[in-house]
Design an enzyme around this catalytic site. Structure first.
Site, PDB file in Angstrom:
ATOM      1  N   GLY A  35       0.827  -1.203   0.000  1.00  0.00           N
ATOM      2  CA  GLY A  35       0.000   0.000   0.000  1.00  0.00           C
ATOM      3  C   GLY A  35       0.859   1.249   0.000  1.00  0.00           C
ATOM      4  O   GLY A  35       2.064   1.211   0.255  1.00  0.00           O
ATOM      5  N   LYS A  55       8.898   0.038   4.745  1.00  0.00           N
ATOM      6  CA  LYS A  55       8.330   1.334   4.352  1.00  0.00           C
ATOM      7  C   LYS A  55       9.417   2.199   3.736  1.00  0.00           C
ATOM      8  O   LYS A  55      10.429   2.513   4.363  1.00  0.00           O
ATOM      9  CB  LYS A  55       7.704   2.057   5.540  1.00  0.00           C
ATOM     10  CG  LYS A  55       7.160   3.441   5.168  1.00  0.00           C
ATOM     11  CD  LYS A  55       6.486   4.125   6.350  1.00  0.00           C
ATOM     12  CE  LYS A  55       5.096   3.588   6.578  1.00  0.00           C
ATOM     13  NZ  LYS A  55       4.145   3.991   5.516  1.00  0.00           N
ATOM     14  N   ASP A  60      -2.008  11.373  11.982  1.00  0.00           N
ATOM     15  CA  ASP A  60      -2.625  10.729  10.814  1.00  0.00           C
ATOM     16  C   ASP A  60      -3.353   9.456  11.245  1.00  0.00           C
ATOM     17  O   ASP A  60      -3.198   8.401  10.635  1.00  0.00           O
ATOM     18  CB  ASP A  60      -1.575  10.420   9.749  1.00  0.00           C
ATOM     19  CG  ASP A  60      -2.203  10.170   8.382  1.00  0.00           C
ATOM     20  OD1 ASP A  60      -3.335  10.651   8.151  1.00  0.00           O
ATOM     21  OD2 ASP A  60      -1.581   9.499   7.542  1.00  0.00           O
TER      22      ASP A  60
END
Length: 689
Positions: A326, A347, A443
């Site tokens: 993602g 990541k 977030d």
């Protein structure tokens, strides 16, 4: 002297001829202050396409500031203005210009919304920053299904929209294209026919204006020629810098020799520059590796490995799309296998404004030093090749968002959702209250809440907000957060705080109750924003209208009661005034109370008089203290381990263990396949209400 006299007489006449011509013809002023515009634009009535020059020397069209003018288009700044009459759009249709079809016209107060070619999230982000109230949810977007031509004004008016908010412009409306927000692109043309205006060696492009009338055109020079192509301006001349005219037509053999020599010297210098860059890059990578190791070795409490960039590339198969899990606000996540042959999440952080290895490593130290059972663990990092890569533990059951949207499985039963909410709240409260200095996530959203083998909640990206921006006192002028989750007060003072996280978590609670998308333009205009819908329904006592039917809220009294209690908590979290919102510690305690009430009557929990330990109570240290006392003693609650709560149900069947029995067999099978969570029927069969 007699021979030269005619020449001397001719030169003054030649020099004066432009002045005589200018005096005998209409004069066009092409300057506005110190800036000028190209033919055919100008700032007087005699110009082919007249513009406006304001008192402060700003170039305008119909009152809108001009950003750029080039050979075929004009770009204007369209500041978003709430409730601006739709008729203001008509001012952008002039005698030689009109909005091109590469615009998405943003409209407001529409009864017949039109589909838009640009991503709805981008549109919503734009509107959310404007803060139009109370009609900011009634937004629509008009765009043409063509790449050439102009926006049809008559079709725009037939949308029955009352206000012209702004515009978004792009070369195309693909997801990969860069969008220009609050910008409108005008195509322009000259009225008349080509033979009268286009110079020799120029093409004439015919233009069909958006309104019936005189046809239009634009001139452009042929290949190998430069200029604007208009007889009345620069016309077209040979471009001697192109390879087409190296043969000598623009300078002969001497020019050719000089050109070849220049190319040779340039090539040599370029090769030297490349070699120097490669050497410096190699030195920089080596310095980065040694700096990272040095900074980590200086911290005795940090023990995460540093991987080489090659190892990360190999683990992700060269950052293959097949292994991409993602993409989020701070980077792209890939699945990969490192030295121990176990799956990890890698990541790759997006490009940052700073190259300071010290700052990067200090931030990594901060993240790796935070430990909580409901926070995703940092397992390693890589700082090479200008890349900043973090290695996290792998979460085989995906995100909470995927389950709520039925992208994985058929849905989660209410007890499981409530447990996930309680664990997530504990993790965020830990960041706010048990870390010094506190960490604000910034977030929080359902796609950042991951689920492990046991369906335990794991909050991700809790430190990447720090990695994404350099700031002072938590005040930022850079966009933060995700549309639909963002604290509405952020747009007033650009300040993100612990209460901003509370607001975002309130939205997650509404998601858990409704299983609806946070932003959905397929819903009616006044219901695009889920938070607005929820606060309206809860405030009016109509929560039942938006509860996810899958939860079967009326199946038993505890389910219905606990859903309403969570909704009331979410309502307080979504308060516009930050001071009215609870703290995350208070949210965590209240959710744990609601969860525990499933096995012990509410009066026994709140009274603290029960002589026996609740079968659903936590195994943490606070089991020695009645929960009611803990609620009233937040300092004691923090010190006694609120943020390490675990579910160890005895009398009530352990939900997580039952889910574990039905979870995927291995990580390898999970992320590569379509295999998802256990079916809703199996989950429900394993849950005792």
């Amino acid at each position: 002297m007699i021979v030269n006299q005619p020449i001397l007489l001719f030169i003054p006449i030649f020099l004066l001829s432009p002045i005589i011509t200018a005096q005998s013809s209409n004069y066009c002023n092409r300057s506005c202050g110190e800036k000028s515009v190209p033919f055919p634009f100008g700032f007087s009535a005699d110009c082919e396409i007249p513009l406006n020059c304001s008192s402060n020397k700003q170039q305008l069209i119909a009152g809108f500031p001009i950003l750029t003018i080039n050979a075929d288009r004009i770009k204007l700044s369209i500041e978003a203005t709430c409730d601006r009459p739709l008729q203001a759009l008509r001012r952008l249709y002039g005698p030689g210009y009109a909005p091109s079809s590469l615009n998405a016209i943003l409209l407001q107060n529409c009864s017949l919304p039109k589909p838009c070619k640009i991503p709805t999230t981008t549109v919503y982000t734009h509107f959310e920053a404007i803060g139009c109230s109370p009609n900011n949810s009634s937004i629509s977007c008009y765009s043409e299904n063509k790449t050439n031509g102009f926006v049809d004004y008559d079709k725009v008016t037939r949308t029955n929209c009352k206000s012209f908010l702004s515009s978004i412009s792009a070369e195309s409306f693909d997801e990969s294209d860069v969008l220009e927000i609050q910008v409108v692109e005008l195509g322009w043309w000259l009225q008349g026919g080509c033979p009268d205006y286009c110079s020799e060696n120029a093409f004439c492009d015919e233009i069909v204006p958006p309104f019936n009338g005189q046809p239009g055109f634009r001139c452009r020079c042929k290949n190998g020629f430069i200029g604007d192509g208009y007889r009345a301006s620069h016309g077209c001349r040979k471009d001697c810098n192109t390879a087409r005219y190296i043969s000598g037509k623009c300078g002969g053999s001497t020019g050719l020799a000089l050109l070849i020599g220049g190319i040779a010297v340039g090539a040599f210098l370029m090769i030297c520059a490349v070699l120097v860059c490669c050497f410096r890059k190699r030195q920089s990578n080596s310095k980065d590796r040694h700096s990272a190791k040095r900074f980590l070795s200086e911290a005795s409490d940090i023990s995460i490995p540093i991987y080489t960039y090659k190892a990360i590339e190999k683990a992700t198969d060269g950052f293959s799309e097949k292994q991409r899990l993602g993409t989020g606000a701070f980077g792209t996540v890939y699945a990969g296998k490192l030295h121990n042959n176990s799956w990890v999440a890698i990541k790759r952080i997006k490009h940052r404004d700073t190259d300071s290895i010290e700052q990067v490593m200090n931030e990594i130290k901060l993240i790796s030093s935070v430990s909580h059972q409901n926070l995703v663990r940092l397992l390693g990092c890589s700082i090479e090749n200008g890349e900043q890569i973090l290695v996290y533990e792998f979460m085989p059951n995906g995100t909470l968002c995927q389950h709520l949207q039925r992208e994985r499985g058929d849905g989660l039963p209410w007890p499981v959702r409530l447990t996930i909410a309680a664990e997530t709240a504990q993790a965020i409260a830990h960041l706010h209250s048990a870390i010094d200095p506190p960490i604000y996530h910034r977030d929080i959203k359902s796609s950042n809440i991951l689920l492990d083998y046991n369906f335990r909640s794991k909050v991700a990206d809790f430190g990447l907000s720090r990695l994404g921006i350099t700031e002072i006192s938590h005040i930022s002028t850079a966009p933060q957060g995700t549309p639909g989750y963002l604290d509405p007060q952020y747009h007033q003072n650009f300040h993100l705080s612990d209460k901003s996280d509370v607001y975002s978590f309130g939205v997650v609670l509404i998601e858990i109750i409704t299983a609806k998308k946070v932003v959905d333009f397929s819903r009616p205009p006044n219901e695009v924003n889920l938070a607005s819908v929820a606060t309206d329904r809860i405030g009016k006592g109509r929560l039942d209208e938006i509860i996810d039917p899958f939860l079967e809220p009326n199946s038993d009294s505890w389910t219905l009661s606990s859903i309403h209690k969570v909704a009331e908590l979410a309502f307080r979290c979504l308060s516009f005034q930050r001071e009215m919102r609870p703290t995350m510690m208070e949210v965590a305690v209240e959710l744990e109370q609601i969860r525990l009430s499933r096995c012990v009557p509410a009066e026994e929990i709140t009274s603290g008089t029960s002589s026996e330990v609740s079968p659903c109570s936590s195994s943490s240290n606070i089991s020695e203290q009645p929960l009611s006392i803990a609620v009233n003693n937040k300092v004691g609650l923090e010190n006694r381990g609120l943020f390490m709560l675990e579910m160890t149900n005895v009398g009530c069947m352990n939900l997580i263990e039952k889910l574990k029995d039905n979870s995927p067999v291995s990580t390898q099978d999970t992320w590569l396949s379509e295999q998802s969570t256990p079916s809703s029927s199996s989950l429900l069969n394993n849950v005792t209400h």
